[in-house]
Design an enzyme around this catalytic site. Sequence first.
Site, PDB file in Angstrom:
ATOM      1  CE  LYS A 162      -2.083   3.265   2.813  1.00 47.21           C
ATOM      2  NZ  LYS A 162      -1.950   3.790   2.011  1.00 47.21           N
ATOM      3  N   GLY A 202       6.564   5.170   8.734  1.00 43.50           N
ATOM      4  CA  GLY A 202       5.485   6.280   8.335  1.00 43.50           C
ATOM      5  C   GLY A 202       5.972   6.890   9.996  1.00 43.50           C
ATOM      6  CB  SER A 203       3.562   9.280  11.407  1.00 45.48           C
ATOM      7  OG  SER A 203       2.503   8.422  11.825  1.00 45.48           O
ATOM      8  N   GLY A 233       2.737   3.974  13.463  1.00 44.99           N
ATOM      9  CA  GLY A 233       3.340   2.262  14.037  1.00 44.99           C
ATOM     10  C   GLY A 233       2.552   1.914  14.738  1.00 44.99           C
ATOM     11  CD  GLU A 263      13.669   0.908   9.379  1.00 43.90           C
ATOM     12  OE1 GLU A 263      13.878   2.440  10.049  1.00 43.90           O
ATOM     13  OE2 GLU A 263      14.087  -0.052   8.986  1.00 43.90           O
ATOM     14  CB  CYS A 317      13.029   9.419   8.697  1.00 40.86           C
ATOM     15  SG  CYS A 317      13.914   8.547   7.119  1.00 40.86           S
ATOM     16  CD  GLU A 340       9.444  12.457  12.002  1.00 39.15           C
ATOM     17  OE1 GLU A 340       8.272  12.013  12.352  1.00 39.15           O
ATOM     18  OE2 GLU A 340      10.005  11.971  10.940  1.00 39.15           O
TER      19      GLU A 340
END
Length: 491
Positions: free
Chosen positions: A184, A237-238, A242, A259, A293, A394
């Site tokens: 996806k 992703g964030s 996660g 990650e 990231c 972030e």
Amino acid sequence: MSVSIPAFASGRKQLLIDGKFRDAVSGKAFETRNPATGELLATVAEGDAADIDLAVAAARRAFEGPWSKAKPYDRQRILLRFADLVERHIEELLTLDTLDMGAVLAMSLGGRGRIPSMIRYYAGMAQALTGDTIPNSAAAEIFTYTTREPVGVVGAIIPWNGPIGMAIWKLGPVIATGCTAVFKPAEDTPLTALRLGELLLEAGLPEGVVNIVPGYGATAGAALAAHMDVDKVSFTGSQVTGQKIVQASAGNLKRLSLELGGKSPDIVFADADLDWAVPGAAMAAFANCGQVCTAGTRLFVERKIFDEFTHRVAEFGNSLKIGNGLDPDTKIGPLVSQKQLERVTGYMEIGKQEGAKALSGGHRVTDGELAKGFFVKPTVFTDVNADMRIAREEIFGPVISAMPFDDIEEVIRGANATQFGLGSGVWTRDVGKAHRMAKAIRAGVVWVNCYNVADPAVPFGGYKMSGYGRESGRAQFDDYLNEKSVWIRTA
Ligand code: NDP
């Protein structure tokens, strides 16, 4: 540089399920737009739970069917053919990334060999995954060895900030290890993944081995993460998403690699080569419009050079041409979406309200044609303290929070005072200091006198809230393989 706009960037795009492109079960579609101009690119079939079910079933059939009999050499040959095709179409693919997410094309074309090389690395690994023979002490007449078997159906979910590289990071190990995948891409950037799907079929990948289902995170992504017939999820992703994926995985205890985000420290000692460190530290945070990231957004600078260094970084940021990623002179493209624009400019305002001083930038750019896109000025904040939100959270935009330090112990404490642990940078001419910092920083990657260099053979991943599991390097393959021990009595 003359750029031709790929035909694939427009029209109606479909999901790839079981080797065929098809509409979503619901018949729904969503639009994908160019973040530099706001123009409509393509309309994309919107996958949801029903399509994920079909895709997982196809991936399961492929996993248990002919794909399970493919030899390492067969998988390698497909990957090598795929690498050749990607190399032949690299300008088209990188242009799709620019149109869909705003990447600066001149920069990505500068590293055009990187993506085919990554695929060839995975092709090499297809033949290099072995088990062990292990002398056991349990019984002399029993011979022991291990085999490594593919985990099965992998759900791969990626964000929008590096569509092509991130797709290869997920699909390379899937194919090399003999797994199958439902992939996806992010809803903001579905195009490159779908074009890669076409090239995978052209390379001879059997139907169902890789299925590509664009859709929204809350529907398609959540269904994939929770699916009881998915054996592993590889997520980038964030950290907020996660954590949702960890919860969703509990139903069948699927394997996870995560990650996630970062708030990476970039540390400049007064003995550094400043002519090298200024552009290095600036681009550590500003490249890809800060949507990286590992971006080195917490800039720690030794106090005696703090004013000089931060002013030079701010000037460097001011010198970077902001514009459409297709323009060969552009150095800073747009943010990916209106949502991301609001997030980044929101943090710029928060920084000012918290009392930080914007040495440069701190606002959106709306000159002329740029008003149509999501452009912001590279920003350097000083008068920052470690408790401010701009120093802790972030932002995922080109925003540096610069803080002075006096000694090495203080900067180690400051660098590690974060929930994240992904990237980090150290700029010094003192090799002893470099080693000491490399040991002390709690992060998955430490770059010394360089930043954001990557290679598929070198592990990449996080500590703490930046996630677990590794992309690249040998450890990556462990996540896609089950290890089986075999005991054979020979007497
Ligand atoms: P998100 O976590 O919001 O989205 C990432 C992907 O997850 C998208 O495909 C998204 O779908 C999908 N998703 C969203 N919600 C769910 C859900 N409930 N279940 C399953 N999937 C879901 O991150 P962003 O897109 O905002 O990307 C930016 C983040 O990614 C940053 O925090 C950044 O640090 C991190 N990142 C980490 C990297 C690393 O290697 N460590 C590399 C690149 C980015 P949709 O597109 O519909 O939102």
